[in-house]
Design a protein around this motif. Sequence first.
Motif, PDB file in Angstrom:
ATOM      1  N   LYS A   1       0.599  -1.162  -0.134  1.00 19.26           N
ATOM      2  CA  LYS A   1      -0.296  -0.032  -0.593  1.00 19.26           C
ATOM      3  C   LYS A   1       0.831   1.776   0.173  1.00 19.26           C
ATOM      4  CE  LYS A   1      -4.204   1.788   2.592  1.00 19.26           C
ATOM      5  NZ  LYS A   1      -3.410   2.853   3.250  1.00 19.26           N
ATOM      6  N   TYR A   2       1.956   1.322   1.192  1.00 18.92           N
ATOM      7  CA  TYR A   2       2.714   2.379   0.709  1.00 18.92           C
ATOM      8  C   TYR A   2       3.767   2.678  -0.414  1.00 18.92           C
ATOM      9  CZ  TYR A   2       0.964   3.875   5.107  1.00 18.92           C
ATOM     10  OH  TYR A   2      -0.175   4.845   6.267  1.00 18.92           O
ATOM     11  N   LEU A   3       3.912   1.596  -0.679  1.00 27.47           N
ATOM     12  CA  LEU A   3       5.102   1.488  -2.586  1.00 27.47           C
ATOM     13  C   LEU A   3       4.581   2.510  -3.689  1.00 27.47           C
ATOM     14  CD1 LEU A   3       7.813   0.890  -3.399  1.00 27.47           C
ATOM     15  CD2 LEU A   3       6.616  -1.262  -3.931  1.00 27.47           C
ATOM     16  N   ILE A   4       2.567   1.192  -2.996  1.00 24.80           N
ATOM     17  CA  ILE A   4       2.414   2.289  -4.659  1.00 24.80           C
ATOM     18  C   ILE A   4       1.889   3.719  -4.271  1.00 24.80           C
ATOM     19  CG2 ILE A   4      -0.320   1.726  -5.506  1.00 24.80           C
ATOM     20  CD1 ILE A   4      -0.122  -0.749  -4.505  1.00 24.80           C
ATOM     21  N   ASP A   5       1.578   3.801  -2.930  1.00 21.98           N
ATOM     22  CA  ASP A   5       1.168   5.070  -2.754  1.00 21.98           C
ATOM     23  C   ASP A   5       2.108   6.196  -3.073  1.00 21.98           C
ATOM     24  OD1 ASP A   5      -0.611   7.600  -1.576  1.00 21.98           O
ATOM     25  OD2 ASP A   5       0.885   7.723   0.002  1.00 21.98           O
TER      26      ASP A   5
ATOM     27  N   ASP B   1       6.803   3.616  10.893  1.00 27.88           N
ATOM     28  CA  ASP B   1       8.768   3.720  11.017  1.00 27.88           C
ATOM     29  C   ASP B   1       9.050   2.130  10.550  1.00 27.88           C
ATOM     30  OD1 ASP B   1       8.454   6.050  12.728  1.00 27.88           O
ATOM     31  OD2 ASP B   1       8.615   4.854  13.967  1.00 27.88           O
ATOM     32  N   LEU B   2       8.500   1.711  10.930  1.00 27.37           N
ATOM     33  CA  LEU B   2       8.508  -0.226  10.438  1.00 27.37           C
ATOM     34  C   LEU B   2       8.998  -0.340   9.135  1.00 27.37           C
ATOM     35  CD1 LEU B   2       8.011  -2.222  13.493  1.00 27.37           C
ATOM     36  CD2 LEU B   2       9.839  -1.182  12.938  1.00 27.37           C
ATOM     37  N   ILE B   3       7.131   0.776   8.426  1.00 23.29           N
ATOM     38  CA  ILE B   3       6.922   0.757   7.503  1.00 23.29           C
ATOM     39  C   ILE B   3       7.491   1.020   6.224  1.00 23.29           C
ATOM     40  CG2 ILE B   3       4.705   0.849   5.546  1.00 23.29           C
ATOM     41  CD1 ILE B   3       2.802   0.279   7.968  1.00 23.29           C
ATOM     42  N   ASN B   4       8.515   2.400   7.119  1.00 20.17           N
ATOM     43  CA  ASN B   4       8.783   2.868   6.240  1.00 20.17           C
ATOM     44  C   ASN B   4      10.796   2.965   5.823  1.00 20.17           C
ATOM     45  OD1 ASN B   4       6.560   5.345   5.759  1.00 20.17           O
ATOM     46  ND2 ASN B   4       8.002   6.674   7.490  1.00 20.17           N
ATOM     47  N   PHE B   5      10.563   1.734   6.721  1.00 20.55           N
ATOM     48  CA  PHE B   5      12.443   1.318   6.650  1.00 20.55           C
ATOM     49  C   PHE B   5      12.151   0.240   5.449  1.00 20.55           C
ATOM     50  CE2 PHE B   5      15.335  -1.987   7.091  1.00 20.55           C
ATOM     51  CZ  PHE B   5      16.834  -0.978   7.277  1.00 20.55           C
TER      52      PHE B   5
END
Length: 196
Positions: A18-22, A160-164
């Motif tokens: 989700k965050y990568l696509i975003d 923070d973990l997702i961002n990493f």
Amino acid sequence: MLPYIVAISGASGVIYAKYLIDFLIRNNSLVYLLISKNAHKIIKEELNFSFLNLKLKNLFYEDYLNWGSPLASGSFKSKGMVIVPCSMSTLACISNGTSNNLIHRRADISLKEKEKLILVPRETPLNLIHLENMLKLSKAGAEILPAMPAFYRRPETIQDLINFITGRILERLGIKHKLYPPYSGAKDVEKNRKKS
Ligand SMILES: Cc1cc2nc3c(=O)[nH]c(=O)nc-3n(C[C@H](O)[C@H](O)[C@H](O)COP(=O)(O)O)c2cc1C
């Protein structure tokens, strides 16, 4: 402009996708998205969300069983493919060249066409078969980027973990980001922590 291909298979950690696509869409990239059947179930379970409802100009959803898709051919070029998260089943199919669906097929094409292929496996513990499949894929040219966030930056939130992990994927795609500051030693981590 060549697109990125993002595939979501049925492993835990669909939030990374989700965050990568975003990020890619906000970065004005084109994204082709593939989602396996089990991934749909896990997305519902972990995010209570549907990617199919996202109507974004630069995001193209392709049915993971549509053999008529342009993605099924090596003549369709991309900037790279990321399978995130990558289940052990999808990993095994790619490692054995059994293109049972468009995710496996496109990964197979990425390897034969020497396009970037990043696999983000999520399983623990790993058995001999998982490890051998990863080794084989790494030798064939894939990048194995396990969903293993580090703790030396002292993460305080799940974000923070997702961002990493998202940041690591972006770096491997050659995309600059500010999801975390560049690491220049433990002192910096302490300084950033005091600031926030
Ligand atoms: C809730 C749930 C979580 C799962 N988590 C994982 C996982 O983290 N890693 C994994 O390899 N398989 C996991 N699985 C099993 C895969 O979804 C299953 O092997 C499936 O056949 C994978 O198919 P796909 O790769 O085509 O999506 C999970 C299944 C469910 C229902």
